[in-house]
Enzyme design. Sequence first.
Site: not given
Ligand code: FAD
Length: 405
Positions: A10-12, A37-38, A170, A318, A379
């Site tokens: 995962g590259a989140g 990453n996907k 939001e 995040a 923000k």
């Molecule tokens: C609309 C919205 C607004 C938000 N606003 C806020 C905010 O203001 N402040 C805040 O702190 N949080 C906010 N959040 C929550 C926050 O976005 C998440 O908690 C955060 O993105 C999680 O980070 P992560 O690293 O776990 O995953 P992510 O950042 O979601 O990344 C996951 C990555 O894994 C990849 N992936 C998924 N499945 C697979 C697979 N099977 N194989 C390979 N790659 C895969 C995806 O493509 C993605 O690149 C918001 C969420 C949403 C939806």
Amino acid sequence: MKRPKIVVLGAGYGGLMTVTRLQKQLGKNDADITLVNKNDYHYETTWLHEASAGTLHHDRVRYDISSVIDSGKTEFMQATAMKVDTEAKKVILNEGELSYDYLVVALGGAPETFGIQGLDKYAFSIANVDAARQIREHIEYQFATFKVEGEINPDRLTIVVGGAGFTGIEFLGELGNRIPELCKEYDIDQKLVRVICVEAAPTALPGFDPELVQYAMAHLQKKGVEFMIGTAIKEATPEGIIVGKGEDETEEIKAGTVVWAAGVRGNAIIEESGFENMRGRVKVNPDLRAPGLDDVFVIGDCSLVINEEINRPYPPTAQISMQQGELVAANLAKLINGNNDLGTFHFDNKGTVCSLGDDDAIGVVFGKKVTGFQASFMKKMVDNRALFMIGGVPLTVKKGKFNIF
Ligand SMILES: Cc1cc2nc3c(=O)[nH]c(=O)nc-3n(C[C@H](O)[C@H](O)[C@H](O)COP(=O)(O)OP(=O)(O)OC[C@H]3O[C@@H](n4cnc5c(N)ncnc54)[C@H](O)[C@@H]3O)c2cc1C
């Protein structure tokens, strides 16, 4: 000596933070790092509500992964992870498999529909770039079709948003700015448009300061949003939704668009791989390893960390994902250098800001309540900070939000 293999899934926020920090803490010959990453791009999940409403182009919310990783230290693999085999220490990919010595699972979350019938079939979720693009195009299609049909169908102009939590609010804020633009573009009287937010809990934004919640609701109501608070969605259908009314009664709300923004669970891989979990989230040890697995770290929306002050899980954000990524990188560097005295995770809450469109917001920052321009400015700074933390000045300059006034 064989170099240890670190695989990051995962590259989140969490995954990229882990990799960019590892690149700084480990030398080229210390470990083989592979990032999976996907897509070949990262997207700012926290900006997806803007792309979904159409107030920000989807290309603005994503950037190439290659622009933030050091290819001399990290190999990037575009693939979909299907399952983790923790006994054999390998990850099954859509094509092939990858073995690891250390694994970081940072695959993000998925919509939680709580078993409500029809939601997975008939409602959209703000889940990723593809989903955001589909929501934007679907709403625009409803407006474009409204006038060209023989028979006027007012339901086309009704948008239901399920959930008045952070994501729902939001998204409503962005819709508040987007709807007047769409009405102008398609010559539609704005009075014909309905935006309805349905929330089962007794308040919008549960857990937020009540004064700020009131501010947010008043702002959105002024922009035409109707709230149905304390009302549960019972079912989604091809025509809209059915909500509960009183004891046994229900009411149908016809809508051309239903967006479900009320729940997050961990990535399905967590359950598929047999990790101990609660709604797809692993209750991690203080050092962020999965219980019983010394070589697997789980972070971000796939993980669950308890807020000891209230004895409840922190909501997935995040902010937490990035702080976890920093700690995991430090812990991995320790393990690779033969030091088993790992650091433990303590969430450093810098505050929360919830946008209400491009020009307004509410928040609590360093313990102080903020609204209006000040909150909206904060923000954008929070959004820019996330870019800076991962890609430094070049990425911030390229993708940052500088439309302050
Ligand atoms: C609309 C919205 C607004 C938000 N606003 C806020 C905010 O203001 N402040 C805040 O702190 N949080 C906010 N959040 C929550 C926050 O976005 C998440 O908690 C955060 O993105 C999680 O980070 P992560 O690293 O776990 O995953 P992510 O950042 O979601 O990344 C996951 C990555 O894994 C990849 N992936 C998924 N499945 C697979 C697979 N099977 N194989 C390979 N790659 C895969 C995806 O493509 C993605 O690149 C918001 C969420 C949403 C939806």
